[in-house]
Each structure stands twice: as C-alpha cells, then as structure tokens.
Design a protein around this motif. Structure first.
Motif, PDB file in Angstrom:
ATOM      1  N   LEU A 144       0.819  -1.210   0.000  1.00  0.00           N
ATOM      2  CA  LEU A 144       0.000   0.000   0.000  1.00  0.00           C
ATOM      3  C   LEU A 144       0.851   1.258   0.000  1.00  0.00           C
ATOM      4  O   LEU A 144       1.782   1.393   0.816  1.00  0.00           O
ATOM      5  CB  LEU A 144      -0.904   0.013   1.246  1.00  0.00           C
ATOM      6  N   ASP A 145       0.514   2.155  -0.892  1.00  0.00           N
ATOM      7  CA  ASP A 145       1.096   3.481  -0.850  1.00  0.00           C
ATOM      8  C   ASP A 145       0.442   4.223   0.326  1.00  0.00           C
ATOM      9  O   ASP A 145      -0.605   3.799   0.820  1.00  0.00           O
ATOM     10  CB  ASP A 145       0.800   4.186  -2.181  1.00  0.00           C
ATOM     11  N   PHE A 146       1.041   5.294   0.772  1.00  0.00           N
ATOM     12  CA  PHE A 146       0.456   6.034   1.904  1.00  0.00           C
ATOM     13  C   PHE A 146      -0.257   7.318   1.446  1.00  0.00           C
ATOM     14  O   PHE A 146      -1.471   7.445   1.579  1.00  0.00           O
ATOM     15  CB  PHE A 146       1.546   6.368   2.937  1.00  0.00           C
ATOM     16  N   ASP A 147       0.528   8.258   0.881  1.00  0.00           N
ATOM     17  CA  ASP A 147      -0.028   9.576   0.541  1.00  0.00           C
ATOM     18  C   ASP A 147      -1.091   9.461  -0.546  1.00  0.00           C
ATOM     19  O   ASP A 147      -0.824   8.949  -1.638  1.00  0.00           O
ATOM     20  CB  ASP A 147       1.086  10.513   0.065  1.00  0.00           C
ATOM     21  N   GLY A 148      -2.287   9.950  -0.242  1.00  0.00           N
ATOM     22  CA  GLY A 148      -3.379   9.896  -1.206  1.00  0.00           C
ATOM     23  C   GLY A 148      -4.186   8.611  -1.110  1.00  0.00           C
ATOM     24  O   GLY A 148      -5.341   8.573  -1.477  1.00  0.00           O
ATOM     25  N   VAL A 149      -3.563   7.540  -0.616  1.00  0.00           N
ATOM     26  CA  VAL A 149      -4.227   6.234  -0.562  1.00  0.00           C
ATOM     27  C   VAL A 149      -4.810   5.965   0.824  1.00  0.00           C
ATOM     28  O   VAL A 149      -5.976   5.585   0.960  1.00  0.00           O
ATOM     29  CB  VAL A 149      -3.246   5.111  -0.972  1.00  0.00           C
ATOM     30  N   VAL A 208      -1.174  -0.991  -4.437  1.00  0.00           N
ATOM     31  CA  VAL A 208      -2.291  -0.044  -4.442  1.00  0.00           C
ATOM     32  C   VAL A 208      -1.716   1.366  -4.379  1.00  0.00           C
ATOM     33  O   VAL A 208      -1.072   1.727  -3.382  1.00  0.00           O
ATOM     34  CB  VAL A 208      -3.227  -0.301  -3.234  1.00  0.00           C
ATOM     35  N   ASP A 209      -1.925   2.158  -5.427  1.00  0.00           N
ATOM     36  CA  ASP A 209      -1.253   3.459  -5.495  1.00  0.00           C
ATOM     37  C   ASP A 209      -2.094   4.468  -6.273  1.00  0.00           C
ATOM     38  O   ASP A 209      -2.830   4.093  -7.182  1.00  0.00           O
ATOM     39  CB  ASP A 209       0.112   3.294  -6.178  1.00  0.00           C
ATOM     40  N   ASP A 210      -1.966   5.722  -5.887  1.00  0.00           N
ATOM     41  CA  ASP A 210      -2.722   6.785  -6.576  1.00  0.00           C
ATOM     42  C   ASP A 210      -1.910   7.425  -7.699  1.00  0.00           C
ATOM     43  O   ASP A 210      -2.352   8.415  -8.276  1.00  0.00           O
ATOM     44  CB  ASP A 210      -3.159   7.862  -5.578  1.00  0.00           C
ATOM     45  N   ARG A 211      -0.740   6.876  -7.978  1.00  0.00           N
ATOM     46  CA  ARG A 211       0.088   7.455  -9.038  1.00  0.00           C
ATOM     47  C   ARG A 211       0.363   6.416 -10.112  1.00  0.00           C
ATOM     48  O   ARG A 211       0.852   5.310  -9.816  1.00  0.00           O
ATOM     49  CB  ARG A 211       1.413   7.956  -8.439  1.00  0.00           C
ATOM     50  N   LEU A 212       0.049   6.800 -11.335  1.00  0.00           N
ATOM     51  CA  LEU A 212       0.281   5.876 -12.454  1.00  0.00           C
ATOM     52  C   LEU A 212       1.762   5.631 -12.691  1.00  0.00           C
ATOM     53  O   LEU A 212       2.183   4.486 -12.926  1.00  0.00           O
ATOM     54  CB  LEU A 212      -0.343   6.446 -13.736  1.00  0.00           C
TER      55      LEU A 212
END
Ligand SMILES: [Mg+2]
Length: 194
Positions: free
Chosen positions: A52-57, A140-144
């Motif tokens: 898991l990503d942290f920032d935004g996620v 899982v990330d909010d950045r492509l």
C-alpha cells in the motif's frame, strides 16, 4: 534523498509499459478509492500480499497517520490476510508514520532502503520477505507513473486509486502540486497511447 532518477525512470519505464498503463487507466472508474477495494474479493481472486502506498491512498498528503475509515479498512485486511502480509510501500516512510503503525498495526511492515517507485525494488523486497511470487502481490497506489508502474515493471498487480484523499486545507501547496502531477501523468499516458 536528492536523486531524481526515479522521476526520469517514470517516463522511460512508463513509455515501455504504456499500453498496460492505458488499459489500467481506461478500466479504472473516475471515483475509485481504496474503500472500493473489497478485501474478501481480493483474497479469493488469489492476491496474497497487499503493498500500500500512503499519501493519497491511506490519507491526504503529509498526514502522520491513516484516516479513521482507512484504518477500519486496514483492520479488515489484517483480519483476512494477516498483518505480515501487508506492506507499506511509500516513497515517504516517515518516522511518525512508522511509529503510528508500530503502535496500531505492529505486524505491518514498511519496505524501506530501496530505490523509489517506479523501480520495482520495493515490491521485489516485499515478495522476498513474504516468500510469495510477485504475481500474487497487489500494489495499491494513486500514481500511475510511480506505484502502478512499479507493479507493471515487477510483474505484480497494479491497482490505481483514481480518487485519492486530498486536503487542500492541510497541505495547499503539496496537494496542488500532486493534483497537477496526477493530471499530467494521465495526459502523458493518453498521449503516448493514442
Ligand atoms: Mg501516493
């Protein structure tokens, strides 16, 4: 710190994996957030590890801890997967965040001392630590062009959080910067795969 090679890698690796990135973008609903991910469905589809990503996620940019609703979601994942099968793979693994997890989710591990996403090093390390194949890890990330791309490079599963948590009240400049970056990377992916 101080190296921007991961940003250049985002463009070069992004170009190499442009078709997969475009497919991911086209197949992800505009309002998709982490709470739309059903841990039971993931588990039964063969996902063994969540990175898991942290920032935004898990929270907005720069937040010291996940939000209450993502904390509850993490609890569900912990019960289902086991805390040892959850990893935080953030390009900003701050001490404050590590301390929060040590207190609330002591089994969840931060992957650190690796090259930043989109390099696949963090996902490879998580696979080694957990003893599972990369193909069973979901990033899982909010950045492509960072997390999602790292998953494609590693041969893991990307999950694109298209509606990230954002707080302009807390971090006006960072949020503006990263919101612009998210728009630009979507434009980049669409432009290189017409
Ligand atoms: Mg992020």
């Amino acid at each position: 710190m101080g190296s921007f090679s991961h940003i250049l890698a985002g463009f070069s690796l992004g170009f190499r994996h442009r078709r997969e990135l475009r497919r991911l973008l086209d197949n992800t609903p505009h309002n998709f957030c982490i709470l739309d991910l059903d841990p039971e469905a993931l588990r039964s589809s063969g996902v063994a590890i969540l990175a898991l990503d942290f920032d935004g996620v898990l929270s907005h940019h720069g937040a010291p801890a996940p939000l209450p609703e993502t904390t509850a979601w993490l609890k569900r994942c912990e019960a289902l997967f086991g805390g040892g099968r959850l990893f935080i793979l953030s390009n900003k693994p701050t001490d404050g965040r590590k301390q929060w997890f040590a207190k609330h989710f002591p089994k969840i591990r931060f992957v650190s001392d690796v090259r930043k996403k989109p390099y696949p090093d963090g996902l490879k390390k998580a696979a080694e630590l957990a003893g599972v194949p990369l193909s069973s890890i979901m990033m899982v990330d909010d950045r492509l062009l960072t997390g999602c791309l790292a998953a494609l490079v590693a041969g893991a599963l990307p999950c694109y959080i298209r509606r990230p948590y954002v707080s302009f009240r807390h971090r006006t400049f960072s949020e503006l910067f990263f919101s612009t970056l998210r728009i630009l990377e979507r434009c980049f992916v669409k432009t290189i795969t017409p």
